[in-house]
Write a protein that holds these residues in place. Sequence first.
Motif, PDB file in Angstrom:
ATOM      1  N   ALA A 131       0.934  -1.324  -0.122  1.00 31.92           N
ATOM      2  CA  ALA A 131      -0.082   0.056  -0.107  1.00 31.92           C
ATOM      3  C   ALA A 131       0.918   1.343  -0.109  1.00 31.92           C
ATOM      4  CB  ALA A 131      -0.908  -0.100   1.146  1.00 31.92           C
ATOM      5  N   ARG A 132       1.940   1.215   0.711  1.00 33.12           N
ATOM      6  CA  ARG A 132       2.808   2.438   0.943  1.00 33.12           C
ATOM      7  C   ARG A 132       3.437   2.765  -0.490  1.00 33.12           C
ATOM      8  NH1 ARG A 132       6.451   1.367   6.352  1.00 33.12           N
ATOM      9  NH2 ARG A 132       4.541   1.977   7.733  1.00 33.12           N
ATOM     10  N   ARG A 133       4.179   1.558  -1.108  1.00 35.06           N
ATOM     11  CA  ARG A 133       4.528   1.589  -2.566  1.00 35.06           C
ATOM     12  C   ARG A 133       3.520   1.818  -3.621  1.00 35.06           C
ATOM     13  NH1 ARG A 133       7.975   2.591   0.423  1.00 35.06           N
ATOM     14  NH2 ARG A 133       9.899   1.640   1.007  1.00 35.06           N
ATOM     15  N   LYS A 134       2.182   1.671  -3.201  1.00 34.58           N
ATOM     16  CA  LYS A 134       1.478   1.766  -4.449  1.00 34.58           C
ATOM     17  C   LYS A 134       1.457   0.792  -5.384  1.00 34.58           C
ATOM     18  CE  LYS A 134       0.228   6.582  -3.328  1.00 34.58           C
ATOM     19  NZ  LYS A 134       0.516   7.771  -3.482  1.00 34.58           N
ATOM     20  N   MET A 135       1.585  -0.413  -4.827  1.00 39.72           N
ATOM     21  CA  MET A 135       1.797  -1.542  -5.903  1.00 39.72           C
ATOM     22  C   MET A 135       0.901  -2.627  -5.714  1.00 39.72           C
ATOM     23  SD  MET A 135       5.616  -3.545  -6.206  1.00 39.72           S
ATOM     24  CE  MET A 135       6.557  -2.018  -6.622  1.00 39.72           C
ATOM     25  N   SER A 136       0.546  -3.306  -6.727  1.00 43.73           N
ATOM     26  CA  SER A 136      -0.308  -4.424  -6.656  1.00 43.73           C
ATOM     27  C   SER A 136       0.390  -5.643  -6.357  1.00 43.73           C
ATOM     28  CB  SER A 136      -1.328  -4.483  -7.579  1.00 43.73           C
ATOM     29  OG  SER A 136      -0.547  -4.863  -8.893  1.00 43.73           O
ATOM     30  N   LEU A 137      -0.296  -6.702  -5.747  1.00 43.93           N
ATOM     31  CA  LEU A 137       0.170  -7.891  -5.625  1.00 43.93           C
ATOM     32  C   LEU A 137       0.837  -8.610  -6.888  1.00 43.93           C
ATOM     33  CD1 LEU A 137       0.701  -9.705  -3.006  1.00 43.93           C
ATOM     34  CD2 LEU A 137      -1.072 -11.133  -3.630  1.00 43.93           C
ATOM     35  N   THR A 138      -0.296  -8.362  -8.057  1.00 48.54           N
ATOM     36  CA  THR A 138       0.145  -8.915  -9.475  1.00 48.54           C
ATOM     37  C   THR A 138       1.384  -8.233  -9.690  1.00 48.54           C
ATOM     38  OG1 THR A 138      -1.928  -8.819  -9.667  1.00 48.54           O
ATOM     39  CG2 THR A 138      -0.814  -9.471 -11.653  1.00 48.54           C
ATOM     40  N   GLU A 139       1.625  -6.912  -9.671  1.00 49.78           N
ATOM     41  CA  GLU A 139       3.103  -6.285  -9.968  1.00 49.78           C
ATOM     42  C   GLU A 139       4.079  -6.793  -9.470  1.00 49.78           C
ATOM     43  OE1 GLU A 139       2.397  -2.171  -9.729  1.00 49.78           O
ATOM     44  OE2 GLU A 139       4.370  -1.793 -10.647  1.00 49.78           O
ATOM     45  N   LEU A 140       3.842  -6.889  -8.088  1.00 50.38           N
ATOM     46  CA  LEU A 140       5.106  -7.619  -7.154  1.00 50.38           C
ATOM     47  C   LEU A 140       5.428  -9.038  -7.572  1.00 50.38           C
ATOM     48  CD1 LEU A 140       6.886  -7.256  -4.449  1.00 50.38           C
ATOM     49  CD2 LEU A 140       5.370  -8.376  -3.282  1.00 50.38           C
ATOM     50  N   SER A 141       4.377 -10.001  -7.759  1.00 52.30           N
ATOM     51  CA  SER A 141       4.667 -11.139  -8.339  1.00 52.30           C
ATOM     52  C   SER A 141       5.544 -11.188  -9.603  1.00 52.30           C
ATOM     53  CB  SER A 141       3.002 -11.903  -8.578  1.00 52.30           C
ATOM     54  OG  SER A 141       3.403 -12.949  -9.313  1.00 52.30           O
ATOM     55  N   GLU A 142       5.239 -10.051 -10.456  1.00 51.51           N
ATOM     56  CA  GLU A 142       5.705 -10.196 -11.926  1.00 51.51           C
ATOM     57  C   GLU A 142       7.384  -9.694 -11.749  1.00 51.51           C
ATOM     58  OE1 GLU A 142       3.409  -7.657 -14.265  1.00 51.51           O
ATOM     59  OE2 GLU A 142       1.805  -9.266 -14.548  1.00 51.51           O
ATOM     60  N   LYS A 143       7.327  -8.833 -10.816  1.00 49.48           N
ATOM     61  CA  LYS A 143       8.760  -8.203 -10.479  1.00 49.48           C
ATOM     62  C   LYS A 143       9.741  -9.041  -9.634  1.00 49.48           C
ATOM     63  CE  LYS A 143       7.789  -3.292 -10.998  1.00 49.48           C
ATOM     64  NZ  LYS A 143       7.548  -1.958 -10.437  1.00 49.48           N
ATOM     65  N   VAL A 144       9.296  -9.724  -8.711  1.00 53.35           N
ATOM     66  CA  VAL A 144       9.886 -10.720  -7.949  1.00 53.35           C
ATOM     67  C   VAL A 144      10.185 -11.990  -8.668  1.00 53.35           C
ATOM     68  CG1 VAL A 144       9.973 -11.896  -5.589  1.00 53.35           C
ATOM     69  CG2 VAL A 144       9.072  -9.426  -5.954  1.00 53.35           C
ATOM     70  N   GLY A 145       9.214 -12.654  -9.505  1.00 49.15           N
ATOM     71  CA  GLY A 145       9.148 -13.891 -10.107  1.00 49.15           C
ATOM     72  C   GLY A 145       8.595 -14.890  -9.081  1.00 49.15           C
ATOM     73  N   ILE A 146       7.635 -14.633  -8.303  1.00 45.46           N
ATOM     74  CA  ILE A 146       7.158 -15.652  -7.549  1.00 45.46           C
ATOM     75  C   ILE A 146       5.827 -15.659  -7.808  1.00 45.46           C
ATOM     76  CG2 ILE A 146       6.659 -16.226  -4.952  1.00 45.46           C
ATOM     77  CD1 ILE A 146       8.709 -14.457  -4.206  1.00 45.46           C
ATOM     78  N   THR A 147       5.274 -16.836  -8.030  1.00 44.15           N
ATOM     79  CA  THR A 147       3.880 -17.060  -8.372  1.00 44.15           C
ATOM     80  C   THR A 147       2.852 -16.244  -7.245  1.00 44.15           C
ATOM     81  OG1 THR A 147       3.521 -18.951  -7.128  1.00 44.15           O
ATOM     82  CG2 THR A 147       4.147 -19.286  -9.195  1.00 44.15           C
ATOM     83  N   MET A 148       1.736 -16.146  -7.921  1.00 42.58           N
ATOM     84  CA  MET A 148       0.601 -15.259  -7.013  1.00 42.58           C
ATOM     85  C   MET A 148      -0.005 -16.087  -5.863  1.00 42.58           C
ATOM     86  SD  MET A 148      -0.603 -12.230  -7.723  1.00 42.58           S
ATOM     87  CE  MET A 148      -2.191 -11.988  -7.379  1.00 42.58           C
TER      88      MET A 148
END
Lengths: 69, 238
Positions: A12-29
Amino acid sequence: MPIIVNLDVMLARRKMSLTELSEKVGITMSNLSILKKGKAKAVRFSTLQAICEVLECQPGDILEYAPED
Amino acid sequence: MFYNYFLLFINNYLFIYNNIMVNSMKNRTSISAKALIIFLRYSLIGMFLWNVFHLGLFLIYHLGPALLFGERKGVFLPVVFSPTDKGLLTLSHTDYEYMFDIPVATGTFRAFGLPLKIFYIHSIGFVLHYAFVLLLIYLIIKMLKDAQNGSFLVNKNAIRLRNIALLNIAILLIEKINIIVSSNYLREKIELPGLEFYDFNPYTFANWKYIFLFLFLLIIAEAFRLGAQLKEENDLTI
């Protein structure tokens, strides 16, 4: 579990969605969802490193220890 | 004509061999194991139904009339016996004749109109035995169903494996108690020329060794539980 995962707060602080994080980190949803809900039994250092890199934070910002009553 | 049919057969055989055998060899672990699981599961479902039918027949035709009208039909009781006379063994390629005896043999004795007490003891043993066998088959079917769905190493299956081991021990005990009680009761009461009946003999303990197998199964169940725990931890490690 006395370890609380504050992943949703950091997202929420970084205004990022879980999907976006998943894509950037390379971990499944599904795995990120397990982590977010606090159902995970362990977190690999490599995963923690990748999340911290993407969210530009410290491990302590994501994980918190709250003693049980 | 015959040669053409022969060639056709060979071609078809090679086609089937290539499609089934070679492909299954390539993916040997997945295809053969899954096929075996399916085969076992359906065989056990058949066995379960057969045992239900057998138990149902006993309840309807034996226990039902005994409870309602006091009518006792013939029941099969195990007996342990030995022929009193020695036998003669003649081998065709030698001139010798050998004496032999049968130290212990086991068989079933069909008894009609047994006293109600003995009849009920036998019936309780029979029903318990079949109930445990049905439960055992049911647990194996459930385990195989989980395996078929790809979730074999789970804590639920470890508990099932432990219960399977305990049920096997219980079934073995029931069988042994049944033989001991039946032989002990019948020994003094039955007479058959040429046969001597025993109440207690080494044969009664002949397959006690299987109990070690079932105890080992208990240890495997514990290993299974630890494996399931490790798998769960591994699955929940992000």
